[in-house]
Scaffold this motif. Structure first.
Motif, short mmCIF file in Angstrom:
data_model
loop_
_atom_site.label_atom_id
_atom_site.label_comp_id
_atom_site.label_asym_id
_atom_site.label_seq_id
_atom_site.Cartn_x
_atom_site.Cartn_y
_atom_site.Cartn_z
N ILE A 35 0.84 -1.20 0.00
CA ILE A 35 0.00 0.00 0.00
C ILE A 35 0.88 1.25 0.00
CG2 ILE A 35 -1.68 1.34 1.34
CD1 ILE A 35 -2.96 -1.26 2.19
N GLN A 36 1.92 1.24 0.82
CA GLN A 36 2.82 2.38 0.84
C GLN A 36 3.58 2.50 -0.47
OE1 GLN A 36 2.95 4.71 3.39
NE2 GLN A 36 4.04 5.80 1.74
N LEU A 37 3.97 1.37 -1.05
CA LEU A 37 4.67 1.41 -2.33
C LEU A 37 3.79 2.04 -3.42
CD1 LEU A 37 6.52 -2.04 -2.42
CD2 LEU A 37 7.57 0.24 -2.28
N PHE A 38 2.51 1.68 -3.42
CA PHE A 38 1.60 2.28 -4.40
C PHE A 38 1.45 3.77 -4.14
CE2 PHE A 38 0.30 -2.05 -5.55
CZ PHE A 38 0.01 -1.92 -6.90
N LYS A 39 1.34 4.16 -2.87
CA LYS A 39 1.26 5.59 -2.54
C LYS A 39 2.49 6.33 -3.02
CE LYS A 39 -1.73 5.36 1.58
NZ LYS A 39 -1.78 5.58 3.06
N ASP A 40 3.65 5.72 -2.78
CA ASP A 40 4.91 6.35 -3.21
C ASP A 40 4.98 6.47 -4.73
OD1 ASP A 40 5.63 6.49 -0.55
OD2 ASP A 40 6.94 4.72 -0.62
N ALA A 41 4.26 5.58 -5.42
CA ALA A 41 4.24 5.63 -6.89
C ALA A 41 3.18 6.60 -7.42
CB ALA A 41 3.98 4.23 -7.44
N GLY A 42 2.55 7.35 -6.50
CA GLY A 42 1.60 8.38 -6.91
C GLY A 42 0.15 8.00 -6.86
N TYR A 43 -0.17 6.84 -6.30
CA TYR A 43 -1.56 6.41 -6.23
C TYR A 43 -2.30 7.07 -5.07
CZ TYR A 43 -1.01 2.52 -9.55
OH TYR A 43 -0.80 1.77 -10.67
N LYS A 44 -3.57 7.44 -5.32
CA LYS A 44 -4.51 7.73 -4.24
C LYS A 44 -5.10 6.39 -3.81
CE LYS A 44 -4.23 12.21 -4.25
NZ LYS A 44 -5.24 13.06 -4.92
N VAL A 45 -5.35 6.24 -2.51
CA VAL A 45 -5.87 4.98 -1.99
C VAL A 45 -7.25 5.21 -1.39
CG1 VAL A 45 -5.53 3.11 -0.32
CG2 VAL A 45 -3.57 4.05 -1.55
N ALA A 46 -8.22 4.39 -1.81
CA ALA A 46 -9.58 4.44 -1.27
C ALA A 46 -9.86 3.13 -0.53
CB ALA A 46 -10.60 4.62 -2.40
N THR A 47 -10.50 3.23 0.64
CA THR A 47 -10.78 2.04 1.45
C THR A 47 -12.27 1.80 1.67
OG1 THR A 47 -10.59 3.28 3.53
CG2 THR A 47 -8.57 2.28 2.65
N ASN A 48 -13.13 2.69 1.17
CA ASN A 48 -14.57 2.48 1.29
C ASN A 48 -15.27 3.23 0.15
OD1 ASN A 48 -15.10 5.27 2.16
ND2 ASN A 48 -14.17 4.62 4.11
N LYS A 49 -16.59 3.08 0.05
CA LYS A 49 -17.28 3.64 -1.11
C LYS A 49 -17.33 5.16 -1.08
CE LYS A 49 -21.99 2.87 0.68
NZ LYS A 49 -23.26 2.13 0.43
N ASP A 50 -17.24 5.77 0.11
CA ASP A 50 -17.21 7.23 0.17
C ASP A 50 -15.89 7.76 -0.38
OD1 ASP A 50 -19.73 7.30 1.32
OD2 ASP A 50 -18.94 7.20 3.37
N GLU A 51 -14.79 7.12 0.01
CA GLU A 51 -13.49 7.53 -0.51
C GLU A 51 -13.40 7.24 -2.01
OE1 GLU A 51 -10.55 5.54 1.85
OE2 GLU A 51 -11.05 6.66 3.67
N LEU A 52 -14.04 6.17 -2.46
CA LEU A 52 -14.07 5.88 -3.90
C LEU A 52 -14.80 6.99 -4.64
CD1 LEU A 52 -13.53 3.87 -6.25
CD2 LEU A 52 -15.78 2.89 -5.75
N ALA A 53 -15.96 7.40 -4.12
CA ALA A 53 -16.74 8.46 -4.76
C ALA A 53 -15.98 9.77 -4.79
CB ALA A 53 -18.07 8.63 -4.04
N ALA A 54 -15.22 10.04 -3.74
CA ALA A 54 -14.45 11.28 -3.67
C ALA A 54 -13.35 11.31 -4.71
CB ALA A 54 -13.86 11.45 -2.27
N ASN A 55 -12.93 10.15 -5.18
CA ASN A 55 -11.87 10.05 -6.18
C ASN A 55 -12.40 9.72 -7.57
OD1 ASN A 55 -8.96 10.19 -4.94
ND2 ASN A 55 -10.21 9.11 -3.43
N ALA A 56 -13.73 9.83 -7.74
CA ALA A 56 -14.35 9.35 -8.97
C ALA A 56 -13.82 10.03 -10.22
CB ALA A 56 -15.86 9.51 -8.88
N THR A 57 -13.61 11.32 -10.16
CA THR A 57 -13.21 12.06 -11.36
C THR A 57 -11.83 12.70 -11.21
OG1 THR A 57 -14.40 14.01 -10.56
CG2 THR A 57 -15.59 12.50 -12.01
N ALA A 58 -11.11 12.33 -10.17
CA ALA A 58 -9.80 12.93 -9.95
C ALA A 58 -8.79 12.43 -10.98
CB ALA A 58 -9.31 12.61 -8.53
N ASP A 59 -7.72 13.18 -11.12
CA ASP A 59 -6.65 12.75 -12.00
C ASP A 59 -5.68 11.84 -11.24
OD1 ASP A 59 -7.60 14.21 -14.18
OD2 ASP A 59 -6.61 16.04 -13.47
N GLY A 60 -4.85 11.14 -11.98
CA GLY A 60 -3.86 10.28 -11.35
C GLY A 60 -4.36 8.87 -11.17
N LYS A 61 -3.49 8.05 -10.59
CA LYS A 61 -3.80 6.64 -10.44
C LYS A 61 -4.54 6.37 -9.12
CE LYS A 61 0.04 5.06 -13.32
NZ LYS A 61 1.18 4.14 -13.45
N LEU A 62 -5.35 5.30 -9.13
CA LEU A 62 -6.21 5.00 -7.99
C LEU A 62 -6.12 3.53 -7.62
CD1 LEU A 62 -8.45 5.82 -5.97
CD2 LEU A 62 -10.11 5.31 -7.78
#
Length: 320
Positions: A35-62
C-alpha cells in the motif's frame, strides 16, 4: 505483479495481501508494505465507497482496497446485511467500481483497456449458494449495462463479455412452498408443473425485492460434496455445505440438517473437496463495437486473445 504493471485503476478486495506479514491479518510472507509502495508511486488509496466516490473524477492513479479478503456479495452487502458487512459496512458494489473506472480511464485520449470481473458469481457457485450467485449475475449484468451506456457516447469502444469457465449447474424448475405436504422435494415443480417464480421488483432496482418468496427458482448442480439440500435461500449468510471431520474429510454440515424438509445429498467428488467444481461446458461470448466481427462461431479460448490483440493493434510498430 500488479505493482510492476501499475495499472491506472485497481479496485477490489484483498488488502491482506498488500500488507507486511507483521500487520495483523496480513497474508503476505514478507514485510513489504505494498500500500505504501503504491502511494509512493503516486496512487490515491480508497478504502470504502465514500473515498471511492471522492476520487471518482480525480486525475492520477487509484488503488481501491475495500476488504481484507473477498468483498461481501450483493445480497449480503445491500439487502441482508450478513457475511462480514457488520465489520466492513461501506463496501462499494461492482457497478460503482465500474463507473469510477470508466470515468477516470476515459480521460485518456489514447484509449484504455478495462477488465471487470463479476468474480463472486464463481465464489458463490462453489459453495452451491445459488441465490447469491444469481444476484451477483444480476449485478454483473448491470455493470455491462453501464458499459453499453458508455459506448453510446464513445462508439469506438469494444465490449466483450464472456466467462473463464462454467459450473455444473442448471435451473431445473421451481420450489413452491404452497404445495401440500412437508417433504420439500415434493414441492419442486419441473417442466409444466414449475410455473413462474413470484419474485417482484416493485422498487425497479433490477433486483428481486425479496428472495425468500413462496415460489422461487430451483437450481441444482451435477457435482459437489456431501451436503444437506434445504430447498431454501440461506438468509443468515453464505451457504457452507460441508465441513471437515476429525479425519480431515469434508462431510455434510449438520447446521442445515434440521431445516424442515432438508434432505441429505451424497457427494460425488473426493472427500478432500468442500465445494462444487468447475465444468468444461462451452461458455457464451458476446461482443459489440469495433472488432466484434472477429468473434464468431465456435472459438478455441486462445483465439479470443488473438482477436483482442488484433483489435488493439498490440505488437505493431507505428510509423511516422
Amino acid at each position: 505483479m500488479l505493482y510492476d504493471v501499475k495499472p491506472e485503476v485497481l479496485l477490489g478486495g484483498g488488502s491482506a495481501y498488500f500488507l507486511g506479514k507483521d500487520v495483523p491479518g496480513s497474508k503476505r510472507k514478507d514485510n513489504q508494505d505494498y500500500i505504501q509502495l503504491f502511494k509512493d508511486a503516486g496512487y490515491k488509496v480508497a478504502t470504502n465507497k465514500d473515498e471511492l466516490a471522492a476520487n471518482a473524477t480525480a486525475d492520477g492513479k487509484l488503488l481501491g482496497l475495500f476488504h481484507p479478503g473477498n468483498m461481501d456479495v450483493t445480497l449480503d452487502r445491500e439487502f441482508l446485511k450478513k457475511g462480514t458487512v457488520d465489520k466492513y459496512p461501506n463496501q462499494p458494489g461492482l457497478v460503482a467500481m465500474t463507473k469510477v473506472a470508466l470515468d477516470r480511464l476515459s480521460k485518456n485520449e489514447d484509449g484504455f483497456f478495462l477488465m471487470v470481473e463479476g468474480s463472486s458469481i464463481d465464489k458463490m457457485s462453489h459453495p452451491l449458494d445459488w441465490d447469491r450467485a444469481v444476484i451477483e449475475t444480476i449485478e454483473f449484468d448491470q455493470a455491462i449495462g453501464l458499459a453499453r451506456e458508455f459506448q453510446k457516447s464513445h462508439p469506438d469502444t469494444l465490449i466483450v463479455v464472456t466467462g473463464d469457465h462454467t459450473h455444473g449447474v442448471s435451473i431445473i424448475g421451481t420450489v413452491d412452498d404452497d404445495k401440500p405436504g412437508t417433504e420439500m422435494r415434493e414441492k419442486v415443480g419441473t417442466y409444466a408443473d414449475a410455473g413462474f417464480p413470484n419474485y417482484k421488483d416493485e422498487n425497479k432496482d433490477g433486483f428481486p425485492d425479496k428472495i425468500d418468496v413462496s415460489r422461487r427458482l430451483f437450481l441444482n448442480a451435477n457435482n459437489g460434496p456431501d451436503h444437506y439440500e434445504t430447498f431454501r435461500p440461506k438468509m443468515d449468510g453464505p451457504f457452507v455445505p460441508a465441513i471437515q471431520n476429525e479425519k480431515k474429510e469434508y462431510v455434510a454440515n449438520e447446521q442445515y440438517k434440521d431445516v424442515p424438509g432438508a434432505v441429505f445429498v451424497q457427494g460425488n467428488i473426493p472427500k478432500n473437496g468442500d465445494s462444487g467444481v468447475h465444468a468444461v461446458d462451452d461458455v457464451v461470448l458476446q461482443s459489440v463495437g469495433p472488432g466484434a466481427e472477429g468473434f464468431r462461431g465456435y472459438m478455441e479460448q486462445s483465439d479470443v486473445y488473438k482477436v483482442l490483440a488484433d483489435t488493439l493493434a498490440l505488437g505493431t510498430k507505428q510509423t511516422n
